[in-house]
Scaffold this motif. Structure first.
Motif, PDB file in Angstrom:
ATOM      1  N   LEU A  25       2.273 -46.402  28.406  1.00 13.43           N
ATOM      2  CA  LEU A  25       1.993 -47.538  29.286  1.00 13.43           C
ATOM      3  C   LEU A  25       0.501 -47.665  29.591  1.00 13.43           C
ATOM      4  N   ALA A  26      -0.185 -46.547  29.768  1.00 10.08           N
ATOM      5  CA  ALA A  26      -1.629 -46.620  30.039  1.00 10.08           C
ATOM      6  C   ALA A  26      -2.376 -47.212  28.857  1.00 10.08           C
ATOM      7  N   ARG A  27      -1.944 -46.892  27.660  1.00  7.58           N
ATOM      8  CA  ARG A  27      -2.590 -47.461  26.470  1.00  7.58           C
ATOM      9  C   ARG A  27      -2.392 -48.968  26.382  1.00  7.58           C
ATOM     10  N   ARG A  28      -1.360 -49.467  27.040  1.00  6.91           N
ATOM     11  CA  ARG A  28      -1.138 -50.909  27.074  1.00  6.91           C
ATOM     12  C   ARG A  28      -1.918 -51.588  28.185  1.00  6.91           C
ATOM     13  N   GLY A  29      -2.683 -50.804  28.921  1.00  3.66           N
ATOM     14  CA  GLY A  29      -3.544 -51.367  29.954  1.00  3.66           C
ATOM     15  C   GLY A  29      -2.953 -51.368  31.344  1.00  3.66           C
ATOM     16  N   TRP A  30      -1.757 -50.795  31.523  1.00  3.14           N
ATOM     17  CA  TRP A  30      -1.150 -50.766  32.847  1.00  3.14           C
ATOM     18  C   TRP A  30      -1.720 -49.633  33.680  1.00  3.14           C
ATOM     19  N   LYS A  31      -1.786 -49.876  34.978  1.00  2.46           N
ATOM     20  CA  LYS A  31      -2.282 -48.862  35.899  1.00  2.46           C
ATOM     21  C   LYS A  31      -1.132 -47.921  36.236  1.00  2.46           C
ATOM     22  N   GLN A 309       9.831 -43.551  24.679  1.00  3.77           N
ATOM     23  CA  GLN A 309       9.472 -44.672  23.815  1.00  3.77           C
ATOM     24  C   GLN A 309      10.383 -45.865  24.052  1.00  3.77           C
ATOM     25  N   LEU A 310      11.680 -45.601  24.135  1.00  3.81           N
ATOM     26  CA  LEU A 310      12.637 -46.688  24.332  1.00  3.81           C
ATOM     27  C   LEU A 310      12.439 -47.359  25.681  1.00  3.81           C
ATOM     28  N   CYS A 311      12.229 -46.555  26.717  1.00  3.80           N
ATOM     29  CA  CYS A 311      12.050 -47.112  28.056  1.00  3.80           C
ATOM     30  C   CYS A 311      10.732 -47.873  28.164  1.00  3.80           C
ATOM     31  N   ALA A 312       9.702 -47.384  27.483  1.00  2.55           N
ATOM     32  CA  ALA A 312       8.383 -48.017  27.561  1.00  2.55           C
ATOM     33  C   ALA A 312       8.405 -49.436  27.008  1.00  2.55           C
ATOM     34  N   VAL A 313       9.211 -49.657  25.969  1.00  5.53           N
ATOM     35  CA  VAL A 313       9.296 -50.998  25.379  1.00  5.53           C
ATOM     36  C   VAL A 313       9.784 -51.999  26.429  1.00  5.53           C
ATOM     37  N   SER A 314      10.871 -51.660  27.120  1.00  5.65           N
ATOM     38  CA  SER A 314      11.417 -52.573  28.134  1.00  5.65           C
ATOM     39  C   SER A 314      10.522 -52.640  29.366  1.00  5.65           C
ATOM     40  N   ALA A 315       9.890 -51.507  29.732  1.00  4.35           N
ATOM     41  CA  ALA A 315       8.999 -51.486  30.893  1.00  4.35           C
ATOM     42  C   ALA A 315       7.820 -52.428  30.680  1.00  4.35           C
TER      43      ALA A 315
END
Length: 391
Positions: A25-31, A309-315
């Motif tokens: 999630l951090a790599r996607r720019g989320w705090k 990985q699976l949860c990160a996609v939906s998150a």
């Protein structure tokens, strides 16, 4: 962490699943804040065996060089050894790594920091307050570090507190009394013993013990034991290991000259092996908080990574406003069922079979005549090679 902050996601639990979730999630720019009530690094009850599937998943996350710097032991094969003296060799589908959790967790935390996540350890979440509806919810976390109290507001919270973590009480959480479970996990590092690229699993009445190199001349000894079959109950980890060795002559000889490494002993109970996956309990759950595969399958860390990985996609979709909280729950639950149903079913069949002396005896004979049967059964307990690559 300041006294009052607003973030996108709070991840509760700094183990493998939580760390990988924070990195993604951090790599996607989320705090992101990765919060754990315990301090790191620390020793954990773990086989410290990264299966070929787990290695591939971590390499796909871009962590290969960082983990190679830890100088992992390379494990190419396994061997099942029974009380009767019979043994079954198993060729692994690729190179596995032996790495101490003491080093692995620290490396994953550092990668999470480099990705932009804040890693907050030694900090307990005392309470969670919510407001919102089924489409979107905001969370307010009360944290405590010693005498210091701080509040965090987060758009999402993810539970990664392991199989024996403290489940917080907040709206939407279902609390039930679990069925009694007699299993205890114990582990210790051993010196003065060689492992030579092989994972050794010794089976005896009341459990099994695994030996696997983690590099630097150290072998990790990890056991899953049925407390109800050990009387009197041993008082310390080394006593448990000694009691296990007394039930298996080959194991006793194998560890007779080994020396426990001071400070590496730890235990955990109960170890729950047959619970159904719990993907959501007020918040999404990942890793062992979601489900545990029997440790003898050797794929627990791979499953923890996959759940993240699976949860990160939906998150990510939820945080972008592309889906609702209810849809996140539906999609993640469906994904866990699709990916984990087969390995969990066969892993539990294997666990029950190896705990039954008559089945074990028949299985040993069958395996000697049909050597490929063990490899096929072990393959059935693994996640399929459909890795969710970093996105």
């Amino acid at each position: 962490m300041s006294d009052c902050v607003m973030i996108d996601t709070a991840i509760l639990g700094g183990g493998i699943a939580g760390s990988c979730m924070a990195i993604l999630l951090a790599r996607r720019g989320w705090k992101v804040a990765l919060i754990d009530r315990r301090t790191f690094p620390r020793h954990k009850v773990c086989g410290e065996f990264l299966s070929p599937e787990a290695v591939d998943a971590l390499v796909a996350l871009g962590l290969g060089d960082r983990l190679q710097a830890l100088r992992p032991a390379v494990v190419q094969r396994a061997r099942l050894v029974f009380e009767s003296g019979a043994s079954i060799p198993v060729q692994l589908p690729g190179a596995a790594w032996g790495i101490s959790r003491f080093s692995l967790d620290e490396a994953l935390h550092e990668e999470a920091r480099l990705a932009g996540a804040e890693v907050v350890t030694g900090t307990a979440v005392a309470a969670i307050h919510t407001r919102g509806d089924k489409y979107a919810t905001e969370y307010e976390l009360e944290t405590k570090r010693g005498d210091k109290q701080a509040w965090i507001r987060s758009r999402a919270v993810i539970g990664a507190w392991g199989g024996n973590g403290h489940v917080l009480n907040f709206p939407g959480v279902q609390r039930s009394r679990p069925a009694p479970c007699p299993y205890i996990g114990v582990k210790s590092h051993l010196s003065c013993i060689e492992a030579d690229g092989e994972l050794e699993l010794y089976f005896f009445k009341g459990g099994y013990l695994g030996l696997s190199s983690i590099g630097e001349g150290i072998v990790n000894a990890a056991a899953l034991l049925d407390q109800s079959s050990f009387r009197p109950i041993p008082a310390a980890v080394n006593d448990w290991l000694e009691a296990a060795g007394a039930r298996h002559p080959q194991l006793a000889r194998r560890i007779s000259k080994a020396r426990p490494v001071t400070g590496t002993q730890t235990a955990v109970a109960p170890v729950r092996l047959f619970d159904d996956p719990l993907t959501w309990n007020g918040i999404p759950l990942i890793g062992d908080a979601c489900v545990t595969i029997p440790p003898l399958c050797g794929d627990g860390m791979s499953m923890a990574i996959r759940s993240a990985q699976l949860c990160a996609v939906s998150a990510d979709r939820y945080l972008r406003g592309d889906t609702s909280l209810q849809q996140w729950k539906f999609d993640y639950t469906k994904a866990i069922t699709r990916h984990f149903r087969g390995p969990l079913r066969w892993g539990r069949v294997l666990q029950r079979a190896l705990g039954n002396q008559q089945i074990t005896t028949l299985g040993t004979v069958a395996a000697s005549r049909l050597p490929g049967i063990v490899n096929r059964l072990m393959k059935a307990t693994r996640l399929r090679n459909t890795d969710i690559l970093p996105w």
